[in-house]
Design a protein around this motif. Structure first.
Motif, PDB file in Angstrom:
ATOM      1  N   GLU A 106       0.799  -1.228   0.000  1.00  0.00           N
ATOM      2  CA  GLU A 106       0.000   0.000   0.000  1.00  0.00           C
ATOM      3  C   GLU A 106       0.831   1.278   0.000  1.00  0.00           C
ATOM      4  O   GLU A 106       0.641   2.164  -0.845  1.00  0.00           O
ATOM      5  CB  GLU A 106      -0.925  -0.008   1.221  1.00  0.00           C
ATOM      6  N   ARG A 107       1.750   1.436   0.926  1.00  0.00           N
ATOM      7  CA  ARG A 107       2.422   2.714   1.094  1.00  0.00           C
ATOM      8  C   ARG A 107       3.315   3.072  -0.088  1.00  0.00           C
ATOM      9  O   ARG A 107       3.342   4.210  -0.548  1.00  0.00           O
ATOM     10  CB  ARG A 107       3.242   2.702   2.405  1.00  0.00           C
ATOM     11  N   VAL A 108       4.043   2.087  -0.599  1.00  0.00           N
ATOM     12  CA  VAL A 108       4.911   2.359  -1.750  1.00  0.00           C
ATOM     13  C   VAL A 108       4.065   2.743  -2.961  1.00  0.00           C
ATOM     14  O   VAL A 108       4.381   3.707  -3.682  1.00  0.00           O
ATOM     15  CB  VAL A 108       5.800   1.142  -2.064  1.00  0.00           C
ATOM     16  N   ALA A 109       2.979   2.023  -3.190  1.00  0.00           N
ATOM     17  CA  ALA A 109       2.096   2.336  -4.316  1.00  0.00           C
ATOM     18  C   ALA A 109       1.535   3.747  -4.185  1.00  0.00           C
ATOM     19  O   ALA A 109       1.521   4.523  -5.152  1.00  0.00           O
ATOM     20  CB  ALA A 109       0.965   1.318  -4.401  1.00  0.00           C
ATOM     21  N   LEU A 110       1.098   4.113  -2.990  1.00  0.00           N
ATOM     22  CA  LEU A 110       0.514   5.442  -2.783  1.00  0.00           C
ATOM     23  C   LEU A 110       1.564   6.548  -2.844  1.00  0.00           C
ATOM     24  O   LEU A 110       1.296   7.642  -3.356  1.00  0.00           O
ATOM     25  CB  LEU A 110      -0.212   5.490  -1.439  1.00  0.00           C
ATOM     26  N   ASN A 111       2.754   6.281  -2.323  1.00  0.00           N
ATOM     27  CA  ASN A 111       3.809   7.296  -2.373  1.00  0.00           C
ATOM     28  C   ASN A 111       4.146   7.669  -3.815  1.00  0.00           C
ATOM     29  O   ASN A 111       4.256   8.847  -4.159  1.00  0.00           O
ATOM     30  CB  ASN A 111       5.069   6.792  -1.663  1.00  0.00           C
ATOM     31  N   PHE A 112       4.326   6.649  -4.637  1.00  0.00           N
ATOM     32  CA  PHE A 112       4.618   6.905  -6.048  1.00  0.00           C
ATOM     33  C   PHE A 112       3.433   7.575  -6.735  1.00  0.00           C
ATOM     34  O   PHE A 112       3.592   8.601  -7.414  1.00  0.00           O
ATOM     35  CB  PHE A 112       4.959   5.595  -6.771  1.00  0.00           C
ATOM     36  N   ALA A 113       2.255   6.998  -6.583  1.00  0.00           N
ATOM     37  CA  ALA A 113       1.093   7.484  -7.329  1.00  0.00           C
ATOM     38  C   ALA A 113       0.710   8.905  -6.929  1.00  0.00           C
ATOM     39  O   ALA A 113       0.371   9.730  -7.786  1.00  0.00           O
ATOM     40  CB  ALA A 113      -0.091   6.535  -7.130  1.00  0.00           C
ATOM     41  N   GLY A 114       0.753   9.226  -5.647  1.00  0.00           N
ATOM     42  CA  GLY A 114       0.410  10.567  -5.203  1.00  0.00           C
ATOM     43  C   GLY A 114       1.393  11.607  -5.696  1.00  0.00           C
ATOM     44  O   GLY A 114       1.010  12.685  -6.173  1.00  0.00           O
ATOM     45  N   ARG A 115       2.693  11.279  -5.601  1.00  0.00           N
ATOM     46  CA  ARG A 115       3.733  12.195  -6.059  1.00  0.00           C
ATOM     47  C   ARG A 115       3.645  12.421  -7.570  1.00  0.00           C
ATOM     48  O   ARG A 115       3.677  13.560  -8.057  1.00  0.00           O
ATOM     49  CB  ARG A 115       5.105  11.615  -5.688  1.00  0.00           C
ATOM     50  N   LEU A 116       3.536  11.346  -8.332  1.00  0.00           N
ATOM     51  CA  LEU A 116       3.539  11.462  -9.783  1.00  0.00           C
ATOM     52  C   LEU A 116       2.245  12.070 -10.307  1.00  0.00           C
ATOM     53  O   LEU A 116       2.256  12.828 -11.292  1.00  0.00           O
ATOM     54  CB  LEU A 116       3.792  10.089 -10.414  1.00  0.00           C
ATOM     55  N   THR A 117       1.144  11.793  -9.658  1.00  0.00           N
ATOM     56  CA  THR A 117      -0.116  12.427 -10.045  1.00  0.00           C
ATOM     57  C   THR A 117      -0.047  13.929  -9.804  1.00  0.00           C
ATOM     58  O   THR A 117      -0.585  14.726 -10.587  1.00  0.00           O
ATOM     59  CB  THR A 117      -1.293  11.799  -9.280  1.00  0.00           C
TER      60      THR A 117
END
Length: 286
Positions: A106-117
């Protein structure tokens, strides 16, 4: 809505090492001890990755890779892909399978997705501000160390264009190069003598007399017009007369994009696309 750019995705093989390193950083030497302690191994769930704000999406490919590296048996379905627009409350992705595996990724997926979005969304705002002109929006090398590849990919998802990926991609002669080499003529003559014929050359100027020197000496494909006001930019474009590509940079804000584009420059580059983008709030809800 169709993606803004269809070829902005990369082979998973290229992105996997970056995502794997992030997972290893997060899992540490002994894995997710909280999940192992409290979540039975046979519990399954369907989790939803939801947008908590309107945004242009990026990082879904990376989120999918993250969950897949944790547990290849997870069923990951992307509903709103990279380069597409999401509205607050919409589900971008569903992840079905082992609850423990979902929690670990969860956290790695959200860290990447939130930053890149966040980067894609900021880029899209700049692109929208330049709409109706020929000017393209491009990023710079002012990226997070280790994340340049995916941050520049997010710029593409937002409808922007990429500048150099590295120092070896093209020759970009900046003010310090000019000072060290002895002037505009000296650096351009050196480039003519030493550079490969396959290498593009860009040179930075902050005064119109320097631009005149560039045009007289020749050897540059692009001129970077640094920290010029709009009147000076318009004069520079008029001087160039389409002979080389023009790029405006420095003191570029969203509020100035339309007026800079109206001067007729070919590109506007901004480090803010990557170094100042605000992470978009995304959540993984069980």
């Amino acid at each position: 809505m169709s993606p803004r750019i269809s070829n902005a995705s990369l082979p998973d093989l290229i992105l996997e090492p970056l995502v794997r390193n992030a997972l290893m950083e997060d899992l540490g030497s002994y894995g997710d001890i909280t999940t192992r302690s409290v979540v039975p191994g046979d519990v399954t769930y369907v989790a939803r990755l939801n947008a908590r704000a309107d945004a242009v999406v990026s990082g879904m490919q990376i989120a999918r890779i993250a969950f897949g590296l944790v547990d290849p048996t997870l069923d990951v379905k992307t509903l709103i892909g990279d380069g597409e627009t999401a509205h607050k409350g919409e589900t971008l992705m569903t992840i079905s399978g082992s609850a423990a595996s979902i929690l670990m990724g969860e956290r790695v997926a959200l860290n990447f997705a939130g930053r890149l979005t966040g980067i894609a969304t900021k880029t899209a705002a700049f692109v929208t501000a330049a709409a109706g002109t020929k000017t393209r929006i491009t990023c710079t090398r002012k990226t997070t160390p280790g994340l340049r590849l995916v941050e520049k990919q997010a710029v593409l998802h937002g409808g922007g264009f990429n500048h150099r990926y590295s120092l070896s991609d093209a020759i970009l002669i900046k003010d310090n190069h000019i000072a060290a080499a002895g002037g505009v003529q000296a650096v351009l003559e050196a480039v003519k003598a030493n550079a490969s014929h396959m290498m593009k050359v860009e040179i930075e100027v902050d005064r119109l007399d320097q631009l005149e020197d560039v045009l007289t000496v020749g050897g540059a494909d692009v001129v970077l017009l640094d920290n010029m006001n709009n009147d000076t930019l318009a004069r520079a474009v008029d001087m160039v007369q389409g002979r080389i590509i023009t790029e405006a940079s420095g003191n570029v804000t969203l509020e100035r994009i339309a007026s800079i584009a109206a001067t007729g420059v070919d590109y506007i580059s901004s480090g803010a696309l990557t170094h100042s983008a605000q992470t978009v709030d995304l959540g993984l809800d069980f």
